[in-house]
Structure formats: C-alpha cells, structure tokens
Scaffold this motif. Sequence first.
Motif, PDB file in Angstrom:
ATOM      1  N   THR A 122      -3.882   1.273  -9.299  1.00  0.00           N
ATOM      2  CA  THR A 122      -2.423   1.175  -9.321  1.00  0.00           C
ATOM      3  C   THR A 122      -1.973  -0.179  -8.798  1.00  0.00           C
ATOM      4  O   THR A 122      -1.118  -0.847  -9.399  1.00  0.00           O
ATOM      5  CB  THR A 122      -1.799   2.304  -8.479  1.00  0.00           C
ATOM      6  N   MET A 123      -2.571  -0.608  -7.687  1.00  0.00           N
ATOM      7  CA  MET A 123      -2.187  -1.895  -7.109  1.00  0.00           C
ATOM      8  C   MET A 123      -2.578  -3.045  -8.028  1.00  0.00           C
ATOM      9  O   MET A 123      -1.806  -3.990  -8.238  1.00  0.00           O
ATOM     10  CB  MET A 123      -2.815  -2.047  -5.723  1.00  0.00           C
ATOM     11  N   ALA A 124      -3.772  -2.972  -8.616  1.00  0.00           N
ATOM     12  CA  ALA A 124      -4.220  -4.042  -9.505  1.00  0.00           C
ATOM     13  C   ALA A 124      -3.352  -4.143 -10.754  1.00  0.00           C
ATOM     14  O   ALA A 124      -3.120  -5.231 -11.286  1.00  0.00           O
ATOM     15  CB  ALA A 124      -5.677  -3.808  -9.897  1.00  0.00           C
ATOM     16  N   THR A 125      -2.844  -3.002 -11.211  1.00  0.00           N
ATOM     17  CA  THR A 125      -2.071  -2.968 -12.457  1.00  0.00           C
ATOM     18  C   THR A 125      -0.614  -3.341 -12.249  1.00  0.00           C
ATOM     19  O   THR A 125      -0.012  -4.035 -13.091  1.00  0.00           O
ATOM     20  CB  THR A 125      -2.142  -1.563 -13.088  1.00  0.00           C
TER      21      THR A 125
ATOM     22  N   THR B  21       0.833  -1.204   0.000  1.00  0.00           N
ATOM     23  CA  THR B  21       0.000   0.000   0.000  1.00  0.00           C
ATOM     24  C   THR B  21       0.863   1.248   0.000  1.00  0.00           C
ATOM     25  O   THR B  21       0.619   2.200  -0.755  1.00  0.00           O
ATOM     26  CB  THR B  21      -0.944   0.002   1.206  1.00  0.00           C
ATOM     27  N   VAL B  22       1.909   1.249   0.834  1.00  0.00           N
ATOM     28  CA  VAL B  22       2.811   2.396   0.903  1.00  0.00           C
ATOM     29  C   VAL B  22       3.465   2.633  -0.456  1.00  0.00           C
ATOM     30  O   VAL B  22       3.463   3.745  -0.993  1.00  0.00           O
ATOM     31  CB  VAL B  22       3.887   2.180   1.985  1.00  0.00           C
ATOM     32  N   SER B  23       4.035   1.586  -1.030  1.00  0.00           N
ATOM     33  CA  SER B  23       4.761   1.712  -2.294  1.00  0.00           C
ATOM     34  C   SER B  23       3.845   2.157  -3.425  1.00  0.00           C
ATOM     35  O   SER B  23       4.225   2.998  -4.254  1.00  0.00           O
ATOM     36  CB  SER B  23       5.419   0.378  -2.665  1.00  0.00           C
ATOM     37  N   ASN B  24       2.649   1.619  -3.462  1.00  0.00           N
ATOM     38  CA  ASN B  24       1.749   1.949  -4.566  1.00  0.00           C
ATOM     39  C   ASN B  24       1.097   3.315  -4.403  1.00  0.00           C
ATOM     40  O   ASN B  24       0.737   3.946  -5.399  1.00  0.00           O
ATOM     41  CB  ASN B  24       0.695   0.847  -4.729  1.00  0.00           C
TER      42      ASN B  24
ATOM     43  N   HIS C  56       3.105  12.813 -13.704  1.00  0.00           N
ATOM     44  CA  HIS C  56       3.632  12.590 -15.045  1.00  0.00           C
ATOM     45  C   HIS C  56       2.522  12.247 -16.037  1.00  0.00           C
ATOM     46  O   HIS C  56       2.759  11.594 -17.052  1.00  0.00           O
ATOM     47  CB  HIS C  56       4.694  11.489 -15.018  1.00  0.00           C
ATOM     48  N   GLY C  57       1.302  12.696 -15.719  1.00  0.00           N
ATOM     49  CA  GLY C  57       0.226  12.618 -16.701  1.00  0.00           C
ATOM     50  C   GLY C  57      -0.627  11.371 -16.689  1.00  0.00           C
ATOM     51  O   GLY C  57      -1.494  11.212 -17.558  1.00  0.00           O
ATOM     52  N   LEU C  58      -0.386  10.454 -15.738  1.00  0.00           N
ATOM     53  CA  LEU C  58      -1.186   9.230 -15.678  1.00  0.00           C
ATOM     54  C   LEU C  58      -1.860   9.163 -14.313  1.00  0.00           C
ATOM     55  O   LEU C  58      -1.220   8.886 -13.301  1.00  0.00           O
ATOM     56  CB  LEU C  58      -0.315   7.996 -15.898  1.00  0.00           C
ATOM     57  N   ARG C  59      -3.158   9.413 -14.284  1.00  0.00           N
ATOM     58  CA  ARG C  59      -3.901   9.438 -13.026  1.00  0.00           C
ATOM     59  C   ARG C  59      -4.640   8.118 -12.822  1.00  0.00           C
ATOM     60  O   ARG C  59      -5.509   7.754 -13.624  1.00  0.00           O
ATOM     61  CB  ARG C  59      -4.883  10.615 -13.010  1.00  0.00           C
ATOM     62  N   LEU C  60      -4.264   7.421 -11.764  1.00  0.00           N
ATOM     63  CA  LEU C  60      -4.892   6.159 -11.405  1.00  0.00           C
ATOM     64  C   LEU C  60      -5.236   6.190  -9.923  1.00  0.00           C
ATOM     65  O   LEU C  60      -4.515   6.792  -9.119  1.00  0.00           O
ATOM     66  CB  LEU C  60      -3.953   4.978 -11.672  1.00  0.00           C
TER      67      LEU C  60
ATOM     68  N   ASP D 125       0.896   8.653  -6.819  1.00  0.00           N
ATOM     69  CA  ASP D 125       1.150  10.098  -6.742  1.00  0.00           C
ATOM     70  C   ASP D 125       2.188  10.524  -7.780  1.00  0.00           C
ATOM     71  O   ASP D 125       2.061  11.572  -8.426  1.00  0.00           O
ATOM     72  CB  ASP D 125       1.631  10.476  -5.340  1.00  0.00           C
ATOM     73  N   ASN D 126       3.228   9.693  -7.939  1.00  0.00           N
ATOM     74  CA  ASN D 126       4.282  10.011  -8.897  1.00  0.00           C
ATOM     75  C   ASN D 126       3.751   9.997 -10.328  1.00  0.00           C
ATOM     76  O   ASN D 126       4.007  10.929 -11.111  1.00  0.00           O
ATOM     77  CB  ASN D 126       5.425   9.013  -8.742  1.00  0.00           C
TER      78      ASN D 126
END
Length: 221
Positions: free
Chosen positions: A42-45, A20-23, A33-37, A28-29
Amino acid sequence: MTRPSLVIFDCDGVLVDSETVSNRVLADNLARHGLRLSLADTMATFIGRSMVGVRDTALDMGAELPGDWIDLIYAETYAALRAGVEVIAGIPALLDRLDATGIPYCVASNGSAEKMDITLGQTGLAPRFDGRRWSAHELGVAKPDPGLFFHAAAAEGVAPPGCVVVEDSASGAEAAHRAGMRCLGYVPEGHPDRLSAWGATVIRRMDAVAAHIGLGPDQSV
C-alpha cells in the motif's frame, strides 16, 4: 555549496511520521472493498499521490469503491491521525538551524489543510509554518505537477533554482525535477531508487540535510 534561498518541505513522512498510520487505514479500507494489499505494498503504491489518484489507481486494481469513498477515507484517516503522530526525528533541530541562519522554509503538501492542521497542530510544528503552508487541495494542483512548488517559491519571492525540496515520495521528487529545484529524498530505510531516478539526492536521516544545504554537519549530533 551554495545555500538555498528557500527550503520546501513535504508534510507527511517528512515533517511528521503519519504515512504508516494513514496507509494502514487505507489498506484496511481497501480490503473491505475487495482490494487486499499488504501495508508495504500500500505504501509503495500510494505514497505521494493525491486522494483522487489513490481512488483512480485502486479502481484500476479492482477495488469496488462507493461514490463518496474519498469523503469516507478522509474521515477514517483523520480519526486515526488524531490519535497521535510523532515528529520526524531531527526536524525540530533542522528548523532551528534554518531560523538561526535566516533561511526561510515552508511546507507544500498533496494533503489537505485540515490534515496538516491535525498533524502539525498536535506536534507543535504548526506555528513554525504559520502562513507558509500550501495544500494541493486549495491550489488545485498536485504533485507530480510542479505547480505546487512553483506557487510556494513565488509566495516567498524565490526563483525555482534557489529552492531545495525535501521529499519522501517519487511524485514529490518528480515535481521538484520538473520545477528545476534540487531535491533531497528522505528514505530512512528501504530502496531509494524511485526517488533517485528523478535526480533526488538520497538522505537517510534529517540531520544530514544541513550538510547538503551548505550549513555544515549538525552540531547537535
């Protein structure tokens, strides 16, 4: 049920609650850079992928990433992990039972050795895996390629069919399937289909592992 000759653990999401922390850092990162998830998307992908795989997928999805993005995201992630992660519930008791019954165990992760130093170090698990930590970064082979698991088994002198893998990602379950190793898929919540599709036996709690490897139910529960 035949007891395994070796238990191979994934690290993030299996030994330590770091996914959870890493994802969150990753989401946020990528948004910058133009990709909003969402965090869930994010975790599922991305869970279970190497960072090179994360980068390539993010680029395919429309992110605009700088050339040094991998170094930058590692720095951000490690800083967040140093703020604190927890051990997955049931892991210390499970390792105690493996020690008591003489079943060896190790960790094989797509993450870096530095990341494991941070997460296993701060949770007190590092000494339990001393000399038995295998990183895709060091070996040059990442899940879903089975080579990481083959290396871990060979290091312990165990044939692949004698191994049980504990994983939380589809890529890890696929690697175990391709290695000819039995896989326990740790899915504490949500849908387990992505792991069970690769033949993983789904568990919801770590205290269920003992019964699945021939040790009987966890007596501490």
